[in-house]
Design an enzyme around this catalytic site. Sequence first.
Site, PDB file in Angstrom:
ATOM      1  N   CYS A 213     -11.916 -15.614 -43.742  1.00 28.07           N
ATOM      2  CA  CYS A 213     -11.787 -16.921 -43.891  1.00 28.07           C
ATOM      3  C   CYS A 213     -12.587 -17.822 -42.623  1.00 28.07           C
ATOM      4  O   CYS A 213     -11.869 -17.873 -41.425  1.00 28.07           O
ATOM      5  CB  CYS A 213     -10.394 -17.459 -43.994  1.00 28.07           C
ATOM      6  SG  CYS A 213     -10.150 -19.377 -44.246  1.00 28.07           S
TER       7      CYS A 213
ATOM      8  N   CYS B 193     -10.444 -20.763 -41.466  1.00 28.06           N
ATOM      9  CA  CYS B 193      -9.333 -20.365 -40.592  1.00 28.06           C
ATOM     10  C   CYS B 193      -9.728 -19.897 -39.165  1.00 28.06           C
ATOM     11  O   CYS B 193      -8.680 -20.375 -38.037  1.00 28.06           O
ATOM     12  CB  CYS B 193      -8.764 -19.026 -41.378  1.00 28.06           C
ATOM     13  SG  CYS B 193      -8.094 -19.246 -42.892  1.00 28.06           S
TER      14      CYS B 193
END
Length: 299
Positions: free
Chosen positions: A45, A48
């Site tokens: 991600c 993230c």
Amino acid sequence: MFGQNGAPASGGDAVKDVTTASFRQDVIAESARQPVLVDFWAPWCGPCKQLTPVIEKVVRESAGKVKLAKMNIDEHPDIAGQLGIQSIPAVIAFQNGQPIDGFMGALPESRVKAFVERLVGPMGDAVSDALAEAEALAAAGDAAGAAQLYAAVLAEAPANQKALGALAKLYVDMGETEQARGLLASLPEGEKEDAAVTAGRAALELAEQAASLGELAPLEARIAADANDWQAQFDLAVGLNAAGRREEAADRLLDIVKRNRTWNEDAARKQLLQFFEVWGPMDEATLSARRKLSAALFS
């Protein structure tokens, strides 16, 4: 992490990786003490990765008012599934065992901080408070207490040059020059140095100079035999400074400046300026010697 008086707080790091098995203890039980943010993320991600350093920084600056639990949903999908997390990064705040608030996406630092302050109130600046307390302890003669606080700051913010330089100088003052040298060597090359780091380096250099001189009596004897032995006068100044006799050290260098300014490419004045770096700009010895230096140069 710092407690409310600036000292290292108990309870471990403010940031922790959690698993499905540890969730009940690390989040549910821990949230009875202070809010716990659960950051649901995954290695693939991209957002993230943007959020991680931001939320970790804000949490570590909260002075223990909030903790962060990071949960990799690839390895531990059950909790995210139970909470209906469908998109990451997702951050859920737990308090007293219950989810109470949250946000999704890689928010900027200002919004993450605002989110945390909505939970716990204004955070203040724990690092600045700890630095101020450490400086006060050092000024009061508690080198060990100051060193502990500076080390705690560096544990949370390894790149904090004020703490690094001040701790290096404390190590020099305590005679632990190897520790000071190692600490200063940890600063990346080419990075602009804070005044505290410059002072730490100067203190280490002066300590190494003084260690190479040995006893002061032979230097004093040389000067008694020849008042124009500039090297002996210069070396004696370094030795006197190492012995804590700052005013005498400054006067030796000022005498060279007045009587033979050009000796060794203006070495006496340059050494005096290095003393000022180590003593600090508001030290009484610095203020006094700076006035005398100004008079010698411009009167």
